[in-house]
Design an enzyme around this catalytic site. Structure first.
Site, PDB file in Angstrom:
ATOM      1  N   CYS A  88      -8.511  -4.807   0.122  1.00  0.00           N
ATOM      2  CA  CYS A  88      -9.946  -4.771  -0.114  1.00  0.00           C
ATOM      3  C   CYS A  88     -10.555  -6.170   0.017  1.00  0.00           C
ATOM      4  CB  CYS A  88     -10.221  -4.108  -1.464  1.00  0.00           C
ATOM      5  SG  CYS A  88     -11.891  -3.486  -1.620  1.00  0.00           S
ATOM      6  N   HIS A 193      -6.646   1.025  -1.598  1.00  0.00           N
ATOM      7  CA  HIS A 193      -5.912   0.391  -2.704  1.00  0.00           C
ATOM      8  C   HIS A 193      -4.577   1.099  -2.974  1.00  0.00           C
ATOM      9  CE1 HIS A 193      -9.081  -2.326  -4.293  1.00  0.00           C
ATOM     10  NE2 HIS A 193      -9.881  -1.456  -3.710  1.00  0.00           N
ATOM     11  N   GLU A 195      -2.278   0.112  -4.865  1.00  0.00           N
ATOM     12  CA  GLU A 195      -1.914  -0.088  -6.276  1.00  0.00           C
ATOM     13  C   GLU A 195      -2.568   0.951  -7.185  1.00  0.00           C
ATOM     14  OE1 GLU A 195      -4.166  -1.773  -4.699  1.00  0.00           O
ATOM     15  OE2 GLU A 195      -5.743  -2.562  -6.005  1.00  0.00           O
TER      16      GLU A 195
END
Lengths: 217, 81
Positions: A88, A193, A195
């Protein structure tokens, strides 16, 4: 062998902790690196530039962060062949630093997008589902560089649908060629993302698949 | 003393959704004579006295180093004083 990862923290990073917790799943040691610090390239197997709004996104997203002290070490680390992941805002910083090619401009829909999306991944047969949250995720580059990325197989993630089809309808932000993530050797930049797709309490655990195929392999 | 004005614009072909919204809004207000619209970001930079001849190159360096991303933007500079 002990695997060591570092997460760079810029003023305005806000996905640094999520990334830290995620990396602890795969790495023996994880630590934060403050943007004003340099780091020794020998000390890490992976350096991550997390998401957020570094320096308030002033001027252009990632532009000011790309000149921070830690980025000198990131450039050294890149030359050294180290693995780097920018997610990002981290992707935007890598582009502004010219470590990766291209630029990320405002979403064509002219609003912040926050949702789960399907992605066609170059090394995975099935679409993976990851979360995106960005206002400037519209990837753009020169015709020459786009062709080069394509020919070299460096477009690794593209916005798709649940049956892995890539089309204008699945292009959430206007990115050229539906690009969601690219690589240059050991350096990966991506808007989604990974994560946020690791643990049981996440909507998806496909982030694990991503890490296994692209970061740990 | 040298003073420069820097104009930074999106390159032709790089879609600017903000400008597109503004353009739509102008049309909504019934200004039907607008053919196209563009905008620019302006920076004015005043240099210290010690600069004389090579000051233009100095400004270009600032632009290339930080103010402008040449993948998506074009710029030009104007000497004001």
């Amino acid at each position: 062998m002990t695997l060591r990862a570092g997460v760079i923290v810029f003023p305005g990073s806000n996905c640094d902790r999520d990334m830290f917790v995620c990396l602890e799943e795969f790495y023996d040691s994880v630590n934060y690196i403050w943007h004003k610090e340099e780091f020794a390239k020998e000390n890490y197997d992976l350096i991550v530039l997390p998401g957020g709004f570094s320096y308030g996104d002033y001027l252009r997203t990632g532009a000011i962060a790309s000149h921070s002290i830690a980025m000198n070490s990131v450039r050294e680390f890149a030359k050294f062949g180290g693995k780097i992941l920018g997610v990002c805002n981290g992707f935007q910083i890598l582009c502004e630093s010219r470590i990766l090619s291209g630029a990320l401009v405002n979403n064509s829909v002219n609003r912040f997008i926050s949702k789960d999306v399907y992605l066609q991944a170059s090394k995975i047969d099935i679409p993976i589902c990851l979360h995106v949250a960005h206002n400037e995720g519209n990837y753009t580059n020169t015709e020459y560089e786009l062709q080069k990325l394509k020919n070299d197989g460096n477009i690794i993630l593209r916005y798709s649908n649940e049956v892995n089809e890539v089309s204008n309808q699945t292009n959430i932000n206007g990115s050229t060629m539906n690009i969601a993530g690219i690589r240059n050797k050991n350096i990966i930049g991506m808007m989604p993302h990974p994560e946020r797709a690791i643990f049981d309490y996440h909507n998806s655990q496909d982030g694990r698949l991503f890490f296994e195929e692209y970061i740990l392999s | 003393m040298s003073k420069y004005r820097i104009f930074i614009q999106r390159r032709a072909g790089v879609f600017d959704p903000e400008l597109s919204s503004i353009s739509d809004s102008i049309k909504t207000l019934n200004f039907d004579g607008v053919k196209s619209i563009s905008n620019a970001r302006i920076f004015d930079i005043k240099l210290e006295e010690r600069f004389s001849e090579n000051s233009e190159e100095y400004i270009h360096n600032i632009c290339r180093s930080l103010l402008v991303n040449d993948i998506i933007e074009d710029y030009n500079i104007e000497k004001i004083s």
